[in-house]
Design a protein around this motif. Structure first.
Motif, PDB file in Angstrom:
ATOM      1  N   ASP A   1      -0.244  -2.261  -4.652  1.00  0.00           N
ATOM      2  CA  ASP A   1      -1.532  -2.919  -4.928  1.00  0.00           C
ATOM      3  C   ASP A   1      -2.671  -1.951  -4.644  1.00  0.00           C
ATOM      4  N   LEU A   2      -2.348  -0.874  -3.904  1.00  0.00           N
ATOM      5  CA  LEU A   2      -3.368   0.101  -3.541  1.00  0.00           C
ATOM      6  C   LEU A   2      -2.685   1.442  -3.265  1.00  0.00           C
ATOM      7  N   PHE A   3      -3.343   2.533  -3.685  1.00  0.00           N
ATOM      8  CA  PHE A   3      -2.786   3.877  -3.507  1.00  0.00           C
ATOM      9  C   PHE A   3      -3.847   4.744  -2.836  1.00  0.00           C
ATOM     10  N   VAL A   4      -3.459   5.385  -1.727  1.00  0.00           N
ATOM     11  CA  VAL A   4      -4.410   6.248  -1.004  1.00  0.00           C
ATOM     12  C   VAL A   4      -3.792   7.632  -0.844  1.00  0.00           C
ATOM     13  N   SER A   5      -4.424   8.631  -1.455  1.00  0.00           N
ATOM     14  CA  SER A   5      -3.934   9.999  -1.333  1.00  0.00           C
ATOM     15  C   SER A   5      -4.737  10.710  -0.242  1.00  0.00           C
TER      16      SER A   5
ATOM     17  N   VAL B   1       0.857  -1.185   0.000  1.00  0.00           N
ATOM     18  CA  VAL B   1       0.000   0.000   0.000  1.00  0.00           C
ATOM     19  C   VAL B   1       0.895   1.238   0.000  1.00  0.00           C
ATOM     20  N   VAL B   2       0.648   2.137  -0.920  1.00  0.00           N
ATOM     21  CA  VAL B   2       1.378   3.405  -0.912  1.00  0.00           C
ATOM     22  C   VAL B   2       0.435   4.509  -0.443  1.00  0.00           C
ATOM     23  N   VAL B   3       0.838   5.133   0.668  1.00  0.00           N
ATOM     24  CA  VAL B   3       0.042   6.207   1.262  1.00  0.00           C
ATOM     25  C   VAL B   3       0.666   7.533   0.823  1.00  0.00           C
ATOM     26  N   ASP B   4      -0.164   8.390   0.278  1.00  0.00           N
ATOM     27  CA  ASP B   4       0.338   9.640  -0.305  1.00  0.00           C
ATOM     28  C   ASP B   4      -0.157  10.860   0.473  1.00  0.00           C
ATOM     29  N   PRO B   5       0.683  11.430   1.354  1.00  0.00           N
ATOM     30  CA  PRO B   5       0.278  12.672   2.007  1.00  0.00           C
ATOM     31  C   PRO B   5       0.323  13.803   0.971  1.00  0.00           C
TER      32      PRO B   5
END
Ligand SMILES: [Zn+2]
Length: 397
Positions: free
Chosen positions: A242-246, A173-177
Motif C-alpha cells: 500500500d506504500l513504498f519507501v526507498s 509497507v515495503v521498505v527499500d534500502p
C-alpha cells in the motif's frame, strides 16, 4: 565476503616499464623480451561474491574486457568459466567461501593465456553470466549469478501469499534500502557506505512498523546484495504494498552540504536541476550494481489491467505527495531539511503505478558530522521512529 586474487599487477607494471626502456635503447633485446609483452593480457584484480536468499553473485574485476566461455557440470555440481587472454602465469588458487550455495572458488591455469574459474556449488543452480564495461571508478567486470530457481520461486510465492492472507484493514509497507552488493551508493569520508546505513535504518523502520497491529512491513533486501531497481518495484507489488519507501543517504562533492530531502516521481521532467541530477545518480544504481533482469522481472502479471494501472498512477502520485509532505513535516524535528517541499524527478524505483512511492534522502553521508550521526544507533533510531510516525499518520490522516 570479499577477497582479492592479485594476479601480478605489480609485475605487469614493471614489465611494461622495463620493456619501454629497453625497446627504446636496444631493438635486439626487444625481441628477446617480446614474450612477457604477449602474456600481458587481462588481469583479474579481484573476485568478490554477494549472497542473496535465492542467488549468489560472483564478480570478477578485470583490467580489460575479456573473452569467456561457460559450462556447467551436474556431479559434483560445478560452474566453469574459461577465460581467454589472461596471463598464463596465473597460479592455481583456491578459496573456501561461506555462502549458502557455494563452498569454494578456484582459479586454475589450463593453457597459455587461459585460466578456468570453477565455482564449487552445494547444489544444482542456474547460471547467468554477463559482462559490464568499465564505468566511472568501476573496472571491466564479469558477473556470474548462480540462481536457485526453486528458492527464487518460493520467495516469490511467499511474498504473494502475504497479499492473500492479510487481514482486512491491514496496510502493507515495503521498505527499500537502496543500493547493495556491488553498488555501495554514496561513500563518506570515513568510508561509511550508504548501502550499509540504509539497510540498518530500513530494518529498524520495518521492526517499528510491525509493532503496529494494522501495519505489516517488509524489506526489499535483507542483506548486502544488489536488486535491480525494476525488481524492487516487482517485489513491492508481489507483497501487494500500500506504500513504498526507498531509503537513501545523499552525497555531494561539497563536504558542507547537509540536510534531509524527500522525493516523488515526476512523469514530466524534474522540478529542478538538482533533483534531476539526484535521480540520474540514483538510477545509475542499475549500472553500478549490475542489473541483470531475470525473465521473471519482465513477466507481465496477467491479473493486472495496464489501462487500470495507468489510471491509478495519478492517484498514487497524489498520495505520494501527501506522504512526502508528512515526512518533511516530521523529519525536521530530528534533522534540518534541505528544501521545505518535496522535489520530483524521474526515479526508476518510484515508478510503480499502483503504489504511492517516496524516496527519502536521510542526510548527507559526505558531510563529516552527518556521517558520524548516520553511524550512530541513536540517530538511526530517531530517523526510523520519525518514518514510523509519518507512515502511521499517512494511513490515518
Ligand atoms: Zn542512494
Amino acid at each position: 565476503m570479499t577477497y582479492c586474487i592479485h594476479c601480478g599487477i605489480a609485475n605487469r607494471k614493471m614489465e611494461t616499464k622495463l620493456l619501454k626502456i629497453i625497446s627504446l635503447s636496444f631493438l635486439g633485446i626487444f625481441i628477446f623480451l617480446l614474450e612477457p609483452l604477449i602474456v600481458l593480457g587481462a588481469v583479474i584484480t579481484d573476485i568478490r561474491f554477494w549472497s542473496a536468499p535465492d542467488h549468489t553473485r560472483i564478480v570478477l574485476d578485470l583490467t580489460e574486457a575479456i573473452q569467456y566461455q561457460s559450462s556447467s557440470q551436474e556431479s559434483p555440481p560445478q560452474f566453469h568459466l574459461e577465460l581467454k587472454g589472461v596471463p598464463s602465469k596465473t597460479l592455481k588458487r583456491e578459496m573456501e567461501v561461506k555462502d549458502p550455495f557455494l563452498s569454494k572458488i578456484s582459479l586454475t591455469e589450463i593453457g597459455k593465456e587461459k585460466v578456468k574459474l570453477t565455482l564449487h556449488q552445494k547444489k544444482h543452480l542456474n547460471a547467468n553470466v554477463f559482462a559490464l564495461k568499465a564505468y566511472q571508478d568501476k573496472p571491466h567486470r564479469l558477473v556470474i549469478d548462480l540462481v536457485d530457481v526453486v528458492q527464487e520461486k518460493k520467495e516469490r510465492e511467499d511474498r504473494q501469499k502475504q497479499k492473500e492472507i492479510k487481514s482486512q484493514g491491514t496496510k502493507i509497507v515495503v521498505v527499500d534500502p537502496g543500493h547493495g552488493g556491488e553498488d555501495p551508493g554514496a561513500v563518506g569520508q570515513k568510508k561509511t557506505m550508504e548501502k550499509d546505513i540504509v539497510l540498518k535504518v530500513g530494518e529498524k523502520v520495518a521492526h517499528l512498523l510491525n509493532q503496529n497491529k494494522e501495519i505489516q512491513a517488509f524489506l526489499t533486501r535483507k542483506g548486502d546484495y544488489f536488486i535491480p531497481l525494476e525488481e524492487r518495484i516487482k517485489i513491492a507489488r508481489e507483497y501487494g504494498a500500500d506504500l513504498f519507501v526507498s531509503l537513501h543517504t545523499d552525497g555531494s562533492f561539497n563536504p558542507q552540504a547537509r540536510g534531509s530531502s524527500v522525493y516523488c516521481l515526476s512523469l514530466s521532467g524534474a522540478t529542478d536541476e538538482a533533483a534531476k541530477i539526484l535521480a540520474d545518480k540514483e538510477n545509475m544504481s542499475n549500472i553500478l550494481g549490475g542489473a541483470f533482469l531475470r525473465p521473471t522481472a519482465f513477466a507481465k502479471d496477467p491479473n493486472v489491467n495496464q489501462i487500470l494501472l495507468d489510471l491509478m498512477q495519478n492517484n498514487s502520485m497524489k498520495e505520494s505527495f501527501r506522504f512526502a509532505e508528512t515526512i518533511l513535516e516530521d523529519i525536521k524535528a530530528v534533522n534540518p531539511v534541505k528544501y521545505r517541499s518535496y522535489r520530483q524527478a524521474n526515479f526508476i524505483v518510484l515508478k510503480a503505478p499502483d503504489i504511492p512511492s517516496v524516496l527519502v534522502e536521510m542526510s548527507y553521508i559526505t558531510n563529516k558530522e552527518d556521517e558520524r550521526l548516520l553511524n550512530s544507533n541513536d540517530f538511526q533510531e530517531k530517523i526510523a521512529k520519525t518514518l514510523n510516525t509519518s507512515i502511521k499518520k499517512y494511513f490515518r490522516p
